[in-house]
Design an enzyme around this catalytic site. Structure first.
Site, PDB file in Angstrom:
ATOM      1  N   ASP A   9      18.039  36.131  70.206  1.00  0.00           N
ATOM      2  CA  ASP A   9      19.108  36.391  71.178  1.00  0.00           C
ATOM      3  C   ASP A   9      19.047  35.300  72.246  1.00  0.00           C
ATOM      4  O   ASP A   9      18.069  35.201  72.994  1.00  0.00           O
ATOM      5  CB  ASP A   9      18.865  37.779  71.789  1.00  0.00           C
ATOM      6  CG  ASP A   9      19.870  38.097  72.881  1.00  0.00           C
ATOM      7  OD1 ASP A   9      19.883  39.248  73.346  1.00  0.00           O
ATOM      8  OD2 ASP A   9      20.626  37.180  73.291  1.00  0.00           O
ATOM      9  N   ILE A  10      20.045  34.493  72.322  1.00  0.00           N
ATOM     10  CA  ILE A  10      20.030  33.308  73.222  1.00  0.00           C
ATOM     11  C   ILE A  10      19.901  33.723  74.684  1.00  0.00           C
ATOM     12  O   ILE A  10      19.391  32.958  75.504  1.00  0.00           O
ATOM     13  CB  ILE A  10      21.296  32.459  73.002  1.00  0.00           C
ATOM     14  CG1 ILE A  10      21.111  31.032  73.529  1.00  0.00           C
ATOM     15  CG2 ILE A  10      22.539  33.107  73.603  1.00  0.00           C
ATOM     16  CD1 ILE A  10      22.170  30.050  73.079  1.00  0.00           C
ATOM     17  N   VAL A  32      28.730  36.241  71.586  1.00  0.00           N
ATOM     18  CA  VAL A  32      27.705  35.684  72.477  1.00  0.00           C
ATOM     19  C   VAL A  32      28.247  35.528  73.902  1.00  0.00           C
ATOM     20  O   VAL A  32      27.506  35.664  74.883  1.00  0.00           O
ATOM     21  CB  VAL A  32      27.188  34.331  71.921  1.00  0.00           C
ATOM     22  CG1 VAL A  32      28.216  33.220  72.044  1.00  0.00           C
ATOM     23  CG2 VAL A  32      25.883  33.937  72.589  1.00  0.00           C
ATOM     24  N   ASP A  33      29.549  35.311  74.026  1.00  0.00           N
ATOM     25  CA  ASP A  33      30.198  35.209  75.347  1.00  0.00           C
ATOM     26  C   ASP A  33      29.967  36.511  76.124  1.00  0.00           C
ATOM     27  O   ASP A  33      29.512  36.516  77.277  1.00  0.00           O
ATOM     28  CB  ASP A  33      31.698  34.980  75.116  1.00  0.00           C
ATOM     29  CG  ASP A  33      32.439  34.527  76.363  1.00  0.00           C
ATOM     30  OD1 ASP A  33      33.672  34.384  76.289  1.00  0.00           O
ATOM     31  OD2 ASP A  33      31.784  34.324  77.402  1.00  0.00           O
ATOM     32  N   SER A 116      31.635  28.810  67.167  1.00  0.00           N
ATOM     33  CA  SER A 116      32.794  29.062  66.296  1.00  0.00           C
ATOM     34  C   SER A 116      32.481  29.828  65.020  1.00  0.00           C
ATOM     35  O   SER A 116      33.401  30.105  64.240  1.00  0.00           O
ATOM     36  CB  SER A 116      33.498  27.745  65.892  1.00  0.00           C
ATOM     37  OG  SER A 116      34.278  27.275  66.970  1.00  0.00           O
ATOM     38  N   GLY A 118      31.481  32.836  64.587  1.00  0.00           N
ATOM     39  CA  GLY A 118      31.668  34.298  64.664  1.00  0.00           C
ATOM     40  C   GLY A 118      33.149  34.634  64.607  1.00  0.00           C
ATOM     41  O   GLY A 118      33.820  34.393  63.596  1.00  0.00           O
ATOM     42  N   VAL A 119      33.662  35.088  65.721  1.00  0.00           N
ATOM     43  CA  VAL A 119      35.085  35.483  65.824  1.00  0.00           C
ATOM     44  C   VAL A 119      36.017  34.355  65.371  1.00  0.00           C
ATOM     45  O   VAL A 119      37.030  34.578  64.727  1.00  0.00           O
ATOM     46  CB  VAL A 119      35.407  35.870  67.290  1.00  0.00           C
ATOM     47  CG1 VAL A 119      36.898  35.995  67.531  1.00  0.00           C
ATOM     48  CG2 VAL A 119      34.680  37.149  67.654  1.00  0.00           C
TER      49      VAL A 119
HETATM   50  N1  APR Z   1      22.494  35.149  70.771  1.00  0.00           N
HETATM   51  C1  APR Z   1      22.727  34.132  69.904  1.00  0.00           C
HETATM   52  N2  APR Z   1      23.799  34.076  69.083  1.00  0.00           N
HETATM   53  C2  APR Z   1      24.665  35.114  69.139  1.00  0.00           C
HETATM   54  C3  APR Z   1      24.502  36.210  70.036  1.00  0.00           C
HETATM   55  C4  APR Z   1      23.354  36.192  70.856  1.00  0.00           C
HETATM   56  N3  APR Z   1      23.106  37.180  71.738  1.00  0.00           N
HETATM   57  N4  APR Z   1      25.549  37.059  69.843  1.00  0.00           N
HETATM   58  C5  APR Z   1      26.310  36.538  68.871  1.00  0.00           C
HETATM   59  N5  APR Z   1      25.796  35.373  68.439  1.00  0.00           N
HETATM   60  C6  APR Z   1      26.267  34.471  67.393  1.00  0.00           C
HETATM   61  C7  APR Z   1      27.213  35.051  66.393  1.00  0.00           C
HETATM   62  O1  APR Z   1      26.504  35.802  65.427  1.00  0.00           O
HETATM   63  C8  APR Z   1      27.807  33.789  65.822  1.00  0.00           C
HETATM   64  O2  APR Z   1      26.963  33.263  64.810  1.00  0.00           O
HETATM   65  O3  APR Z   1      27.012  33.440  68.010  1.00  0.00           O
HETATM   66  C9  APR Z   1      27.821  32.828  67.015  1.00  0.00           C
HETATM   67  C10 APR Z   1      29.216  32.598  67.602  1.00  0.00           C
HETATM   68  O4  APR Z   1      29.977  33.780  67.463  1.00  0.00           O
HETATM   69  P1  APR Z   1      30.975  34.286  68.634  1.00  0.00           P
HETATM   70  O5  APR Z   1      30.220  34.767  69.769  1.00  0.00           O
HETATM   71  O6  APR Z   1      31.948  35.210  67.985  1.00  0.00           O
HETATM   72  O7  APR Z   1      31.749  32.953  69.100  1.00  0.00           O
HETATM   73  P2  APR Z   1      32.911  32.144  68.368  1.00  0.00           P
HETATM   74  O8  APR Z   1      32.911  32.340  66.909  1.00  0.00           O
HETATM   75  O9  APR Z   1      32.793  30.764  68.914  1.00  0.00           O
HETATM   76  O10 APR Z   1      34.227  32.831  68.940  1.00  0.00           O
HETATM   77  C11 APR Z   1      34.490  32.690  70.323  1.00  0.00           C
HETATM   78  O11 APR Z   1      34.681  35.020  70.596  1.00  0.00           O
HETATM   79  O12 APR Z   1      33.357  36.215  72.000  1.00  0.00           O
HETATM   80  C12 APR Z   1      34.593  35.631  71.887  1.00  0.00           C
HETATM   81  O13 APR Z   1      35.193  35.008  74.125  1.00  0.00           O
HETATM   82  C13 APR Z   1      34.754  34.506  72.864  1.00  0.00           C
HETATM   83  O14 APR Z   1      37.061  34.293  72.362  1.00  0.00           O
HETATM   84  C14 APR Z   1      35.803  33.699  72.174  1.00  0.00           C
HETATM   85  C15 APR Z   1      35.412  33.812  70.718  1.00  0.00           C
END
Ligand code: APR
Length: 329
Positions: A9-10, A32-33, A116, A118-119
């Site tokens: 967890d970052i 992660v945001d 990028s 994840g979502v």
């Molecule tokens: N620590 C490390 N990595 C994490 C954590 C955490 N606590 N939580 C999630 N992740 C990972 C996810 O599993 C994924 O592999 O971070 C990576 C990026 O995923 P997202 O957070 O969904 O980010 P992204 O794909 O860039 O999409 C960004 O999602 O949360 C919203 O506000 C954000 O609209 C933006 C979009």
């Protein structure tokens, strides 16, 4: 400085800066945001409100507030739309701009999530490749320690085909019995090394020409390493960067002829020097170790040596995929 990959967890990392995978508003979200904003507390959002958003591929810095990290670098990754809309270039910019911003701020340690992936739907294996390649090229000219934090178990760090190929090699070589199960295991281990280095001049366990080898028989690890760096025509910096080794650790080894490195460090230098199996054994022996088929890590490194692939970042991606500790660092 070294590049690490960890699962975790970052928001828990005690580093100078963590990178947030944000959206263009910088006003928080999920993934992660959301985790970073929750851990940092409301003051983070207050500061983000003053930034006026962020373009995709760009990066902006704020304080870390309640996070263990001093700063948060917010970057906005591309939304995956099939791969033909400049997604890769934008993702490279996210990593590069975040690294430049961290470096400008004097950060010595930095951690990234998989932006990028994840979502925003970027295929995880491609996202890992972009992250590793962009970070690796930045580290050739900058002294900062970077950690890529993989949150999902399914974040593959090597392609399926490579994973399968290495798995078959491990299955063929891994000696499951424990080392102290008598002469049968030892015989198989010795037979392995005779096969693996077939055709290499090997007499009395000393590789290469007898005379040349004997002239170095009293060399320490450090002395052999420095001699091989010169023989390879590398500078010290080129060698320790190729080994993913921290400059300070290299200085310790250089200045202490009796320094005893860890096996991972000794192996990292063997990779940086692009040694064959035989020379790798010779260097390891100077540190009191040997490559062994009782260790999956050793078999994976041997796989890359036998395939002539000395890219330590790729080797570490494979070690990470097999839940092994990484080389260097
Ligand atoms: N620590 C490390 N990595 C994490 C954590 C955490 N606590 N939580 C999630 N992740 C990972 C996810 O599993 C994924 O592999 O971070 C990576 C990026 O995923 P997202 O957070 O969904 O980010 P992204 O794909 O860039 O999409 C960004 O999602 O949360 C919203 O506000 C954000 O609209 C933006 C979009």
């Amino acid at each position: 400085m070294p590049f690490y990959m960890i699962r975790g967890d970052i928001t828990k990392l005690q580093v100078d800066a963590i990178v947030n995978a944000a959206n263009n508003t910088l006003l928080g979200g999920g993934g992660v945001d959301g985790a970073i904003h929750r851990a940092a507390g409301p003051k983070l959002l207050e500061e983000c409100r003053t930034l006026g958003g962020c373009e995709t591929g760009q990066a902006k810095l704020t304080g870390g507030y309640n996070l263990p990290a001093k700063y948060v670098i917010h970057t906005v990754g591309p939304i995956w739309r099939g791969g033909n809309r400049g997604e890769r270039e934008l993702l490279v910019s996210c990593y590069r701009n975040s690294l430049e911003l961290a470096s400008k701020e004097g950060c010595k340690t930095l951690a990234f999530p998989l932006i990028s992936a994840g979502v925003y739907g970027y295929p995880k294996d491609q996202a890992v490749q972009v992250a590793v390649e962009t970070i690796q090229s930045f580290l050739l000219t900058h002294d900062v320690s970077v950690t890529l934090v993989l949150f999902d178990r399914d974040a593959a760090t090597v392609s399926k085909s490579l994973f399968t190929d290495i798995s078959s090699y491990i299955d063929a070589q891994f000696i499951k019995e424990h080392a102290d199960q008598g002469p049968e295991c030892v015989r198989r281990e010795v037979a392995f090394y005779r096969d693996a280095v077939k055709g290499m001049p090997m007499s009395a366990g000393v590789p290469g020409s007898q005379k040349e080898a004997l002239s170095h028989i009293d060399e320490s690890f450090s002395q052999m390493l420095l001699r091989k760096i010169d023989a390879a025509g590398l500078t010290d910096a080129e060698c320790y960067k190729k080994a993913n080794i921290d400059r300070k650790l290299f200085s310790k080894i250089r200045n202490d002829p009796h320094y005893r490195p860890s096996k991972a460090t000794a192996l990292a230098f063997a990779i940086a020097l692009e040694l064959d199996l035989n020379e790798t054994q010779e260097l390891l022996r100077k540190a009191g170790f040997t490559l062994s088929h009782f260790q999956k890590l050793d078999i994976i490194v041997e796989y890359f040596i036998l395939h002539g692939n000395y890219d330590i970042f790729q080797i570490n991606q494979a070690l990470f995929a097999f839940d092994q500790s990484l080389l260097g660092g």
